[in-house]
Write a protein that holds these residues in place. Structure first.
Motif, PDB file in Angstrom:
ATOM      1  N   TYR A   1      -5.766   8.653   9.545  1.00  0.00           N
ATOM      2  CA  TYR A   1      -6.779   9.082   8.579  1.00  0.00           C
ATOM      3  C   TYR A   1      -8.182   8.687   9.013  1.00  0.00           C
ATOM      4  O   TYR A   1      -9.163   9.343   8.653  1.00  0.00           O
ATOM      5  CB  TYR A   1      -6.474   8.474   7.209  1.00  0.00           C
TER       6      TYR A   1
ATOM      7  N   GLN B   1       0.855  -1.184   0.000  1.00  0.00           N
ATOM      8  CA  GLN B   1       0.000   0.000   0.000  1.00  0.00           C
ATOM      9  C   GLN B   1       0.895   1.239   0.000  1.00  0.00           C
ATOM     10  O   GLN B   1       1.793   1.361   0.832  1.00  0.00           O
ATOM     11  CB  GLN B   1      -0.883   0.004   1.248  1.00  0.00           C
ATOM     12  N   PRO B   2       0.711   2.177  -0.946  1.00  0.00           N
ATOM     13  CA  PRO B   2       1.531   3.400  -0.957  1.00  0.00           C
ATOM     14  C   PRO B   2       1.413   4.168   0.349  1.00  0.00           C
ATOM     15  O   PRO B   2       0.327   4.265   0.927  1.00  0.00           O
ATOM     16  CB  PRO B   2       0.950   4.188  -2.138  1.00  0.00           C
ATOM     17  N   MET B   3       2.505   4.705   0.812  1.00  0.00           N
ATOM     18  CA  MET B   3       2.542   5.411   2.089  1.00  0.00           C
ATOM     19  C   MET B   3       1.631   6.641   2.090  1.00  0.00           C
ATOM     20  O   MET B   3       1.099   7.028   3.118  1.00  0.00           O
ATOM     21  CB  MET B   3       3.976   5.830   2.400  1.00  0.00           C
ATOM     22  N   ASP B   4       1.451   7.270   0.915  1.00  0.00           N
ATOM     23  CA  ASP B   4       0.656   8.496   0.844  1.00  0.00           C
ATOM     24  C   ASP B   4      -0.814   8.226   0.520  1.00  0.00           C
ATOM     25  O   ASP B   4      -1.579   9.158   0.271  1.00  0.00           O
ATOM     26  CB  ASP B   4       1.244   9.445  -0.201  1.00  0.00           C
ATOM     27  N   THR B   5      -1.230   6.948   0.531  1.00  0.00           N
ATOM     28  CA  THR B   5      -2.620   6.587   0.229  1.00  0.00           C
ATOM     29  C   THR B   5      -3.220   5.833   1.404  1.00  0.00           C
ATOM     30  O   THR B   5      -2.880   4.660   1.630  1.00  0.00           O
ATOM     31  CB  THR B   5      -2.698   5.707  -1.040  1.00  0.00           C
ATOM     32  N   PRO B   6      -4.082   6.474   2.184  1.00  0.00           N
ATOM     33  CA  PRO B   6      -4.703   5.775   3.328  1.00  0.00           C
ATOM     34  C   PRO B   6      -5.468   4.544   2.852  1.00  0.00           C
ATOM     35  O   PRO B   6      -6.244   4.610   1.895  1.00  0.00           O
ATOM     36  CB  PRO B   6      -5.649   6.826   3.915  1.00  0.00           C
ATOM     37  N   SER B   7      -5.237   3.433   3.509  1.00  0.00           N
ATOM     38  CA  SER B   7      -5.863   2.177   3.110  1.00  0.00           C
ATOM     39  C   SER B   7      -7.289   2.083   3.640  1.00  0.00           C
ATOM     40  O   SER B   7      -7.522   2.163   4.839  1.00  0.00           O
ATOM     41  CB  SER B   7      -5.043   0.990   3.637  1.00  0.00           C
TER      42      SER B   7
END
Length: 246
Positions: A199, A126-132
Motif C-alpha cells: 500500500y 491490525q486487520p488484514m484488509d486495513t493498511p497500517s
C-alpha cells in the motif's frame, strides 16, 4: 509569542521532569524552531529532548517488565524513534555529530498497528484488509537506522604532524571504522525497500490515490530511500577522488 509562552511554562514547578510529554513538548518546539530558521535554538531543544528521553529511559526496552500498558508502551516507543530520527536528520542535513546511537539502545520498533486497534489491555491485531499507517512509520525508522550507519563513516582525519597519537587512536575507536564502500548499508536499503508494504510503495497507483496520507507516506519512503543511496554514492565518489589525489 509562542516561544515566550513556552519558556514561561517551562519555569513552572516540575516542568523539567523527564516525562514522555515533556520530551514531546521540547521536541516539537525544536522542530518548530528549525522550521522557523532559528537553527541554534532548534538544535539546542532537540539536544534537550534527547537528554530527557534518555533520562526517561525511552531508549531502553521495557518488554521484560510489567510496567506499561500497550498504549503507554507504544507512546514511549514512538516518541523515542521520533527523537532518534530528528537526531539523524540534524546529522545528515547540517553535519552535526549524532547524540544518540543505536548501539546504546535496546528499545524495539514501534508496532505496525494503528491507534484504533490498541487498547489499555491489548495491542492489535491490525486487520488484514486495513493498511497500517504505522507500517509506513516503521519503514521510515528502518531507513534512518541505515542512515546512522552511513553517517558513521567519516572521511580520513588529519590532526597535524605534531602528534601521531590521535591518528593511531582513531583506528581503534569504535564507531570510526572505515567501511568498505558501504556495501552492507546498501544491502540493508534493499532489504527495507523489499519489505515496504504494498500500500505504501511509490508507484503510479499510489501517486494517483485520493488518500492524502498514502501519497505523503509513499513519497516520504521513496525520497528517504533515494537520499540514503545518494549519500552512499557520495561516499564512494569521495573515496575514488581521494585515491586519485593520493
Amino acid at each position: 509569542q509562542w516561544f515566550e509562552l513556552f519558556e514561561r511554562l517551562r519555569q513552572l514547578p516540575g516542568a523539567d521532569r523527564p516525562t514522555v510529554y515533556t520530551v514531546q513538548a521540547v521536541l516539537v518546539a525544536g522542530v518548530y524552531a528549525i522550521g522557523w530558521g532559528r537553527l541554534s535554538r532548534g538544535f539546542a531543544l532537540i539536544s534537550e529532548a534527547i537528554t530527557l528521553s534518555i533520562d526517561a529511559g525511552l531508549h531502553r526496552s521495557a518488554d521484560s517488565y510489567d510496567v506499561f500498558d500497550p498504549i503507554e508502551d507504544e507512546i514511549r516507543k514512538r516518541t523515542f524513534w521520533c527523537v532518534y530520527m530528528w537526531d539523524k536528520q540534524a546529522g545528515a542535513h547540517f553535519g552535526r555529530p549524532p547524540m544518540i546511537r543505536l548501539r546504546d539502545c535496546d528499545v524495539g520498533e514501534a508496532a505496525a498497528v494503528d491507534d484504533e486497534f490498541i487498547t489499555h489491555d491489548v495491542l492489535g491485531p491490525q486487520p488484514m484488509d486495513t493498511p497500517s499507517r504505522m507500517g509506513a512509520f516503521v519503514c521510515v525508522i528502518r531507513y534512518f537506522v541505515v542512515l546512522e550507519s552511513v553517517l558513521d563513516t567519516p572521511p580520513p582525519k588529519h590532526f597535524g604532524d605534531s602528534s601521531t597519537f590521535l591518528k593511531n587512536a582513531m583506528s581503534t575507536l569504535s564507531g570510526f571504522r572505515r567501511h568498505n564502500e558501504l556495501r552492507e548499508e546498501e544491502a540493508l536499503c534493499d532489504e527495507v525497500r523489499a519489505n515496504v508494504p504494498p500500500y505504501w510503495i511509490h508507484s503510479q497507483e499510489s501517486m494517483a490515490s485520493e488518500d492524502v496520507i498514502r501519497v505523503t507516506h509513499s513519497e516520504r519512503i521513496h525520497c528517504l530511500d533515494q537520499f540514503v543511496r545518494m549519500l552512499i554514492a557520495r561516499h564512494r565518489f569521495s573515496e575514488l577522488v581521494a585515491e586519485r589525489a593520493a
